[in-house]
Design a protein around this motif. Structure first.
Motif, PDB file in Angstrom:
ATOM      1  N   GLN A  15       0.852  -1.177   0.000  1.00  0.00           N
ATOM      2  CA  GLN A  15       0.000   0.000   0.000  1.00  0.00           C
ATOM      3  C   GLN A  15       0.899   1.241   0.000  1.00  0.00           C
ATOM      4  O   GLN A  15       1.887   1.310   0.734  1.00  0.00           O
ATOM      5  CB  GLN A  15      -0.898  -0.026   1.245  1.00  0.00           C
ATOM      6  N   PRO A  16       0.638   2.236  -0.865  1.00  0.00           N
ATOM      7  CA  PRO A  16       1.584   3.340  -1.090  1.00  0.00           C
ATOM      8  C   PRO A  16       2.009   4.101   0.161  1.00  0.00           C
ATOM      9  O   PRO A  16       3.148   4.550   0.253  1.00  0.00           O
ATOM     10  CB  PRO A  16       0.832   4.251  -2.060  1.00  0.00           C
ATOM     11  N   TRP A  17       1.122   4.271   1.122  1.00  0.00           N
ATOM     12  CA  TRP A  17       1.465   5.002   2.345  1.00  0.00           C
ATOM     13  C   TRP A  17       2.497   4.215   3.150  1.00  0.00           C
ATOM     14  O   TRP A  17       3.525   4.757   3.567  1.00  0.00           O
ATOM     15  CB  TRP A  17       0.202   5.250   3.141  1.00  0.00           C
ATOM     16  N   LEU A  18       2.264   2.923   3.335  1.00  0.00           N
ATOM     17  CA  LEU A  18       3.230   2.102   4.051  1.00  0.00           C
ATOM     18  C   LEU A  18       4.536   2.031   3.266  1.00  0.00           C
ATOM     19  O   LEU A  18       5.626   2.078   3.847  1.00  0.00           O
ATOM     20  CB  LEU A  18       2.668   0.701   4.276  1.00  0.00           C
ATOM     21  N   TRP A  19       4.422   1.902   1.953  1.00  0.00           N
ATOM     22  CA  TRP A  19       5.619   1.829   1.096  1.00  0.00           C
ATOM     23  C   TRP A  19       6.492   3.058   1.291  1.00  0.00           C
ATOM     24  O   TRP A  19       7.711   2.957   1.452  1.00  0.00           O
ATOM     25  CB  TRP A  19       5.175   1.698  -0.361  1.00  0.00           C
ATOM     26  N   LEU A  20       5.885   4.230   1.324  1.00  0.00           N
ATOM     27  CA  LEU A  20       6.646   5.466   1.482  1.00  0.00           C
ATOM     28  C   LEU A  20       7.365   5.488   2.835  1.00  0.00           C
ATOM     29  O   LEU A  20       8.542   5.864   2.925  1.00  0.00           O
ATOM     30  CB  LEU A  20       5.703   6.662   1.347  1.00  0.00           C
ATOM     31  N   LEU A  21       6.671   5.073   3.889  1.00  0.00           N
ATOM     32  CA  LEU A  21       7.284   5.061   5.218  1.00  0.00           C
ATOM     33  C   LEU A  21       8.443   4.065   5.290  1.00  0.00           C
ATOM     34  O   LEU A  21       9.485   4.355   5.886  1.00  0.00           O
ATOM     35  CB  LEU A  21       6.232   4.707   6.268  1.00  0.00           C
ATOM     36  N   LEU A  22       8.254   2.909   4.681  1.00  0.00           N
ATOM     37  CA  LEU A  22       9.323   1.908   4.682  1.00  0.00           C
ATOM     38  C   LEU A  22      10.524   2.368   3.865  1.00  0.00           C
ATOM     39  O   LEU A  22      11.687   2.094   4.232  1.00  0.00           O
ATOM     40  CB  LEU A  22       8.798   0.585   4.127  1.00  0.00           C
ATOM     41  N   LEU A  23      10.271   3.075   2.769  1.00  0.00           N
ATOM     42  CA  LEU A  23      11.371   3.583   1.952  1.00  0.00           C
ATOM     43  C   LEU A  23      12.259   4.547   2.725  1.00  0.00           C
ATOM     44  O   LEU A  23      13.480   4.563   2.557  1.00  0.00           O
ATOM     45  CB  LEU A  23      10.828   4.287   0.708  1.00  0.00           C
ATOM     46  N   ARG A  24      11.637   5.357   3.593  1.00  0.00           N
ATOM     47  CA  ARG A  24      12.443   6.283   4.385  1.00  0.00           C
ATOM     48  C   ARG A  24      13.341   5.522   5.352  1.00  0.00           C
ATOM     49  O   ARG A  24      14.469   5.934   5.631  1.00  0.00           O
ATOM     50  CB  ARG A  24      11.555   7.258   5.161  1.00  0.00           C
ATOM     51  N   GLU A  25      12.841   4.409   5.883  1.00  0.00           N
ATOM     52  CA  GLU A  25      13.673   3.582   6.760  1.00  0.00           C
ATOM     53  C   GLU A  25      14.823   2.965   5.971  1.00  0.00           C
ATOM     54  O   GLU A  25      15.959   2.899   6.452  1.00  0.00           O
ATOM     55  CB  GLU A  25      12.821   2.488   7.405  1.00  0.00           C
TER      56      GLU A  25
END
Length: 689
Positions: free
Chosen positions: A514-524
């Motif tokens: 899901q794009p929102w989770l994907w974005l947060l994981l990418l920052r990690e």
């Protein structure tokens, strides 16, 4: 008086489904009062508003028999849950009594130890305890009764009395004549269909209740749950009602919730076969944050469960999905996923927080994709920024903003908004799984992540379970369209995937994060050090690039990872070649597929997004910037536009002008289909409100 709950946004269809199942009879459609009832399970990610929906349904059904329980409050045995539900149902429905269950609860009271060596003495002890329960119900329990009413309003969050006191509570309110009749009918049930007399059967139940053998434990739970449903059936036979009993169970993925419902369904089928009647009058609406809580019906997808979208949900849809041959009880379950908020619903919520906050709606919705908890947190943060002169700059840095000031300058630093969100969304996930999921964020889709060498450094257990775990947590979604509609321009799903204009190597249609989770994981992933225990940004994308480049038909995804690695020069060179070799519509598909790659540092608050697109083109692709400037700028602009924070201000994203101008320049100076390129440029000229 408790506050009346508001209807959660977007649940009208779910409310209609519950009401349709709740009503027992209707003249127009001639439905049977005892028709089969599904176990409706509302699935939602953490923060999707599951408990709010149950509270609203409870309010809507407040005039009819209903009860609730929250399994997150602690683990109870199935018969203990049944006893608590019976108590609450007896408070809300006149004439709804549970004589069979009461006698069973007296028998399994932990304080009751019967003399099994003397059957006569054991029966005398049991009868004495039953008389005591009836006496207790007549006098000293006003405080316990008041507590029970409070529990009903709280959906069972607090503890309630043990088996003996619960039996006395269930007796409460019966007059002497009715009490004797109820007592007699409840006792006689235990002698039905068996070789034992009723009291002997209850003595045997007491003995089993003190056994640690699992077979005895299961037998006690089963018999008392059967007594619970038998009481409900008998009550509805005596007094016809126009509404079924509504039971609302929160968090069945905790505290034995699934076990309780599975046992109840087994008992339901057993009673139906034995009594030859229809379904019992118990409508269950449950919630869970993982598909693992629902035993069926099954689906070949990674979640392993057939899940209906909210707009599809209806009693008829559930009936249509029932198999002709039923091997087990999985067909009773009906899993419905709670919807995320639409852009319009996000605006409505914003209006209640701050006057100008709806102006931030496009950013909030595109970042969170309507996840309710995340929308609220984002709106609270945006409300502190929207009225400032530098609002657009502050909004671009919203994910790294801190919490509301706590009034202490010496207070320890707290998590940023993105850190808080990631911790909340993936609560309960093991550390190894979370680390693996961060690594997988580098992949375009989860299947490629687990099939490639990306997780080569991880355990075999993680590689074998991570895809399923992510799907069961409901974080996998169908792949998003990659076109102007996802970059701040108009249009969506307009590029052909069949026919002459289709690209010869389409991107695989596999579930994505899901794009929102994907974005947060990418920052990690972006913050990982190169010498750490897990693959950093460069290592992860390099492994994926090598794997895709070696496979037939994976060309676009290989270039996707080249761009994520910052190899803009190679990407522009490929696109310049394919612009002359492919139909222009197919080339657009390739352009958007490649530039959907994530950027390690997508936002720079020191410069505007358009200026940064120019800097990236000059620094990462100097030759392309010299020879194919429009194409180089188009690539870096679309690459930046992947992140919604670079598409501000919302009324007219500044990147749109650069993207549109680049398409226009290509239309004038290449031998591609200029009409198609001009049409694409026009999609970015006016941003929709």
């Amino acid at each position: 008086m408790p506050e009346t709950p508001l209807r959660p946004l977007g649940v009208q269809v779910i409310e209609d489904l519950v009401r349709d199942c709740w009503i027992r009879a209707s003249v127009p459609d001639g439905r049977r009062p005892d028709r089969n009832l599904p176990v409706i399970v509302l699935l939602g990610r953490h923060g999707s508003g599951k408990t709010s929906v149950l509270r609203y349904l409870s309010h809507r059904a407040s005039t009819a028999p209903q009860a609730g329980h929250d399994f997150a409050a602690g683990t109870l045995r199935p018969y203990e849950v049944a006893a608590r539900l019976a108590f609450r149902l007896s408070l809300t429905a006149k004439g709804l009594h549970f004589p069979r269950l009461i006698h069973g609860l007296v028998a399994v009271d932990p304080d009751l130890v019967l003399d099994v060596n003397s059957p006569d003495h054991a029966r005398w002890q049991l009868e004495k305890r039953m008389r005591e329960a009836r006496r207790r119900s007549a006098g000293v329990l006003p405080d316990a009764l008041a507590e029970g009413v409070g529990l009903l309003n709280d959906l069972g969050i607090l503890p309630v009395p043990g088996a003996g006191l619960m039996a006395a509570l269930l007796f409460k309110g019966l007059g002497p004549r009715l009490l004797n009749a109820v007592s007699r009918s409840g006792l006689e049930w235990y002698g039905t269909g068996g070789s034992q007399a009723p009291l002997d059967a209850l003595v045997a139940l007491n003995e089993r209740s003190r056994s640690e053998d699992q077979a005895d434990v299961d037998q006690v739970d089963r018999l008392l749950c059967e007594a619970f449903l038998a009481d409900l059936r008998a009550a509805y036979r005596r007094h016809g009602r126009d509404r079924n009993c509504l039971v609302l169970l929160d968090n069945i993925d905790h505290g034995g919730g699934t076990r309780f419902l599975s046992l109840l369904l087994e008992v339901r089928e057993s009673l139906t076969r034995r009594e030859g009647a229809g379904c019992d009058p118990l409508l269950t609406v449950a919630t869970a944050s993982t598909a693992r809580a629902v035993p069926g019906p099954f689906d070949p997808g990674p979640a392993g469960l057939r899940i209906r979208e909210a707009y599809q949900a209806s009693y008829g849809d559930w009936r249509f999905g029932i198999p002709q041959y039923r091997a087990d009880t999985s067909w009773w379950w009906y899993a419905v996923q709670l919807p995320d908020l639409t852009s319009g619903q996000v605006s409505r919520l914003a209006e209640e927080i701050a006057p100008r906050l709806p102006e931030a709606t496009p950013l909030v919705h595109r970042l969170t994709y309507g996840h309710p908890w995340s929308v609220l947190r984002m709106q609270q943060a945006a409300a502190r920024m929207i009225d400032r002169p530098d609002a657009d700059v502050r909004l671009r840095g919203i994910l790294d903003s801190g919490p509301l000031a706590n009034g202490s300058a010496d207070a320890a630093p707290r998590a940023t908004l993105r850190q808080e969100a990631l911790r909340y969304l993936l609560q309960g996930m093991e550390a190894e799984q979370l680390a693996g999921l961060v690594t997988c964020a580098a992949s375009r889709d989860m299947e490629s992540a687990v099939n490639s060498p990306l997780l080569a450094d991880s355990s075999a257990r993680l590689r074998g379970t991570l895809l399923e775990e992510t799907a069961q947590r409901l974080w996998l979604v169908p792949p998003l369209t990659e076109d102007a509609g996802t970059r701040g321009g108009r249009g969506s799903r307009y590029l052909p995937t069949t026919g002459r204009g289709a690209h010869p190597q389409l991107v695989r249609d596999s579930p994505v994060l899901q794009p929102w989770l994907w974005l947060l994981l990418l920052r990690e992933l972006a913050d990982r050090p190169a010498d750490g225990p897990y693959p950093d940004w460069h290592t992860a994308h390099q492994r994926l690039h090598s794997w895709h480049a070696a496979r037939e038909g994976h060309l676009l995804t290989a270039y996707y990872h080249r761009l994520a690695l910052g190899r803009v020069e190679e990407v522009v060179r490929r696109l310049e070649t394919s612009l002359h070799a492919l139909p222009t519509e197919a080339w657009l598909y390739e352009l958007y597929a490649i530039t959907a790659a994530p950027m390690r540092q997508p936002v720079d608050l020191a410069v505007t997004a358009s200026y940064r697109a120019d800097l990236l083109a000059r620094e990462l692709a100097p030759e392309a910037f010299r020879d194919h400037r429009a194409l180089a700028l188009l690539v870096t602009s679309l690459w930046l536009a992947v992140d919604p924070r670079n598409r501000l201000p919302s009324s007219r994203p500044e990147l749109n002008f650069t993207i549109s101008a680049s398409f226009q320049d290509l239309a004038w100076h290449t031998d591609a289909n200029s009409a198609v390129l001009r049409s694409e440029a026009a999609r970015y000229e006016v941003h929709p409100a």
